[in-house]
Motif scaffolding. Structure first.
Motif, PDB file in Angstrom:
ATOM      1  N   LYS A   1      -1.870  -4.764   3.720  1.00 27.93           N
ATOM      2  CA  LYS A   1      -1.563  -4.378   2.343  1.00 27.93           C
ATOM      3  C   LYS A   1      -2.165  -5.358   1.345  1.00 27.93           C
ATOM      4  O   LYS A   1      -2.665  -4.965   0.286  1.00 27.93           O
ATOM      5  CB  LYS A   1      -0.056  -4.279   2.136  1.00 27.93           C
ATOM      6  N   ALA A   2      -2.140  -6.637   1.668  1.00 22.36           N
ATOM      7  CA  ALA A   2      -2.722  -7.646   0.782  1.00 22.36           C
ATOM      8  C   ALA A   2      -4.221  -7.417   0.630  1.00 22.36           C
ATOM      9  O   ALA A   2      -4.780  -7.540  -0.466  1.00 22.36           O
ATOM     10  CB  ALA A   2      -2.444  -9.045   1.323  1.00 22.36           C
ATOM     11  N   LYS A   3      -4.876  -7.046   1.731  1.00 21.13           N
ATOM     12  CA  LYS A   3      -6.318  -6.796   1.665  1.00 21.13           C
ATOM     13  C   LYS A   3      -6.595  -5.550   0.819  1.00 21.13           C
ATOM     14  O   LYS A   3      -7.528  -5.543   0.008  1.00 21.13           O
ATOM     15  CB  LYS A   3      -6.897  -6.624   3.062  1.00 21.13           C
ATOM     16  N   GLN A   4      -5.794  -4.497   0.986  1.00 24.39           N
ATOM     17  CA  GLN A   4      -5.978  -3.292   0.183  1.00 24.39           C
ATOM     18  C   GLN A   4      -5.768  -3.581  -1.296  1.00 24.39           C
ATOM     19  O   GLN A   4      -6.507  -3.094  -2.150  1.00 24.39           O
ATOM     20  CB  GLN A   4      -5.009  -2.205   0.634  1.00 24.39           C
ATOM     21  N   THR A   5      -4.777  -4.396  -1.601  1.00 23.78           N
ATOM     22  CA  THR A   5      -4.510  -4.765  -2.992  1.00 23.78           C
ATOM     23  C   THR A   5      -5.678  -5.553  -3.569  1.00 23.78           C
ATOM     24  O   THR A   5      -6.102  -5.320  -4.707  1.00 23.78           O
ATOM     25  CB  THR A   5      -3.220  -5.591  -3.085  1.00 23.78           C
ATOM     26  N   LYS A   6      -6.221  -6.461  -2.765  1.00 22.33           N
ATOM     27  CA  LYS A   6      -7.362  -7.264  -3.217  1.00 22.33           C
ATOM     28  C   LYS A   6      -8.570  -6.376  -3.495  1.00 22.33           C
ATOM     29  O   LYS A   6      -9.239  -6.507  -4.533  1.00 22.33           O
ATOM     30  CB  LYS A   6      -7.706  -8.300  -2.152  1.00 22.33           C
ATOM     31  N   VAL A   7      -8.844  -5.445  -2.596  1.00 27.89           N
ATOM     32  CA  VAL A   7      -9.986  -4.545  -2.780  1.00 27.89           C
ATOM     33  C   VAL A   7      -9.776  -3.668  -4.006  1.00 27.89           C
ATOM     34  O   VAL A   7     -10.694  -3.447  -4.798  1.00 27.89           O
ATOM     35  CB  VAL A   7     -10.201  -3.694  -1.507  1.00 27.89           C
TER      36      VAL A   7
END
Length: 71
Positions: free
Chosen positions: A7-13
Motif C-alpha cells: 500500500k505504501a508503494k501504491q501511495t508513493k506511485v
C-alpha cells in the motif's frame, strides 16, 4: 498483514503521478485531436450482420425452453 508495504508503494506511485506529471507536448496533442475530430472514412465489415434479427417485437416468440415449467 503484509499489505502495508504494498500500500505504501501504491501511495508513493499515486503521489508521483499526481504531482510530478511528465512534460506533455500540448501542441502535438491539439494537432492529434484536431485531425481525429472528423468522421472516419474507414468502413468495417460487420461479420455478424446476417445474424441480426430486424424484428422489433419479440413478445410472440416461443418461451425459453430452459425455463422451469410453471404450475
Amino acid at each position: 498483514m503484509g499489505r502495508g508495504r504494498a500500500k505504501a508503494k501504491q501511495t508513493k506511485v499515486a503521489r508521483e503521478l499526481k504531482y510530478h506529471s511528465p512534460n506533455t507536448d500540448l501542441t502535438a496533442l491539439q494537432r492529434e485531436l484536431a485531425s481525429a475530430g472528423g468522421k472516419s472514412e474507414q468502413h468495417f465489415d460487420d461479420d455478424y450482420k446476417e445474424y441480426v434479427d430486424d424484428d422489433e417485437d419479440h413478445a410472440d416468440d416461443d418461451p425459453d425452453p430452459w425455463a422451469p415449467p410453471t404450475r
